[in-house]
Structure formats: structure tokens, C-alpha cells
Scaffold this motif. Structure first.
Motif, PDB file in Angstrom:
ATOM      1  N   ARG A  32       0.765  -1.334   0.184  1.00 36.76           N
ATOM      2  CA  ARG A  32       0.031   0.100  -0.125  1.00 36.76           C
ATOM      3  C   ARG A  32       0.974   1.311  -0.023  1.00 36.76           C
ATOM      4  NH1 ARG A  32      -3.032  -3.280   3.481  1.00 36.76           N
ATOM      5  NH2 ARG A  32      -2.230  -2.047   5.259  1.00 36.76           N
ATOM      6  N   ASP A  36       1.375   3.666  -3.316  1.00 38.57           N
ATOM      7  CA  ASP A  36       1.020   5.087  -3.139  1.00 38.57           C
ATOM      8  C   ASP A  36       2.083   6.216  -3.520  1.00 38.57           C
ATOM      9  OD1 ASP A  36       0.063   7.815  -2.130  1.00 38.57           O
ATOM     10  OD2 ASP A  36      -0.854   6.655  -0.406  1.00 38.57           O
ATOM     11  N   SER A  74      -2.271  11.113   1.522  1.00 35.57           N
ATOM     12  CA  SER A  74      -1.465  10.202   0.796  1.00 35.57           C
ATOM     13  C   SER A  74      -0.378   9.836   1.645  1.00 35.57           C
ATOM     14  CB  SER A  74      -1.119  10.621  -0.678  1.00 35.57           C
ATOM     15  OG  SER A  74      -0.220  11.644  -0.309  1.00 35.57           O
TER      16      SER A  74
END
Length: 190
Positions: A32, A36, A74
Motif C-alpha cells: 500500500r 501510494d 496520501s
């Protein structure tokens, strides 16, 4: 052209690799963050050493539990926030290096499967800031024997106030179970 996400899917599903649930969770967490920062749709062959260095730098400022505390941000934005605000605790070098090692392992797999010619993340890690002599050491056998031969495990006066005094009662509460659970799960104070 295969993307970073495609390669991660293939790596995670590789039937020749056997991984525990805990390891899979760590790989998914790393995935992840990496996707990202680098972009899930980035072609795997286009990932450069400079982008891997950028990943390392972003991880240097990654807040602890960023997805829980800054879930809407983010990874880059959460790291930028932590860089500006010194009250935000960031992950330690050991955890950062674990992220990078898991990513590099996946990239090594991609090289061995001939999806890549070389691994641009190879060897990228932060130098440890904790001296080896200052790192937590595991308990010695004699220390464990001393802990688990205490009256609370061998028989105590009572489970509330007399747990350190020998007697006929075997305790059953948290004082009894927490050290045992810690022993068998590797728990420690942070």
C-alpha cells in the motif's frame, strides 16, 4: 507493459512461496505504501534508482500509524506533514528498513522471474541510529526461570495482593497471563 501493481499481485500469489499470515500482512502494508508513493500503475521496468531513493526519503518522514491517524492523506502528504511538524512521531529506522527490505525482496523476485533486468531498490536502507550495545536484548534463560518460578506461577498467598508471597493459590488474572502471552508472542514494551 506490466505495472508495479501487476508484479505485486504475481509476487503475493506466487505458489512457490509459503508465507505466514503475519508476513502477508506486512507485505500488504508495504505494498500500500509503495504503490501510494511510486504509483500502482507505474510500469515496473520504468522504476528507477532515484525513485527508490525518493521512496526511502518519504519513509524517513512517515508518521507512526499513518493510515489510522492520517488516513485521508496520501503517504507523501502525511510524510510532508510530519516533516513540518516535529510533534508528529515518525517510524523508526528499523521499521523503515523493514519496508525497504520487503520492497527490495519483491523486486529481487521480479528480477529472478525476468520481469526486470536489475533491482533498483537493492541495498537502500538507512543506517541504524541505535548502537548495537543499546538494542534490546532477549531475556537470558536464568532471567526467564526467575520470572516464571515466582510465586504467582508456583503458588502464592492470593492473586490480588499476595501474588509475590508463596502460598497455595495459583493466580489466574492479568498478572499471570500477560507475561506468558508476552513470552510466546514476542510482545515487548515500546
Amino acid at each position: 507493459m506490466l505495472t508495479l501493481s501487476d508484479i505485486y499481485d504475481r509476487y503475493i500469489k506466487d505458489p512457490t512461496r509459503r508465507r505466514s499470515a503475519r508476513t502477508m500482512l506486512a507485505h500488504e502494508s508495504t505494498r500500500r505504501v509503495v504503490e501510494d508513493v511510486l504509483g500502482a500503475s507505474t510500469p515496473i521496468a520504468n522504476i528507477t534508482r532515484e525513485q527508490c531513493r525518493d521512496l526511502l526519503e518519504t519513509l524517513r518522514w512517515l508518521p507512526v500509524n499513518h493510515s489510522k491517524k492520517h488516513g485521508k492523506l496520501s503517504v507523501r502528504d502525511a510524510a510532508a506533514l510530519a516533516k513540518r511538524d516535529d510533534r508528529i512521531k515518525t517510524i523508526n529506522p528499523t521499521n523503515l528498513n523493514a519496508y525497504m527490505a520487503r520492497f527490495a525482496t519483491m523486486m529481487n523476485w521480479a528480477v529472478s522471474e525476468e520481469y526486470l533486468g536489475r533491482n533498483p531498490a537493492r541495498g537502500l536502507q538507512l543506517a541504524e541510529t541505535v548502537h548495537p550495545q543499546d538494542r534490546r536484548q532477549p531475556f537470558e534463560v536464568w532471567q526467564l526461570q526467575r520470572i516464571f518460578n515466582a510465586p504467582i506461577y508456583t503458588g502464592c498467598k492470593d492473586a490480588q495482593n499476595g501474588y509475590a508471597v508463596p502460598g497455595p493459590v495459583i493466580a489466574t488474572g492479568a498478572r499471570y497471563w500477560v507475561p506468558l502471552i508476552s513470552l510466546f508472542t514476542g510482545m515487548r514494551l515500546t
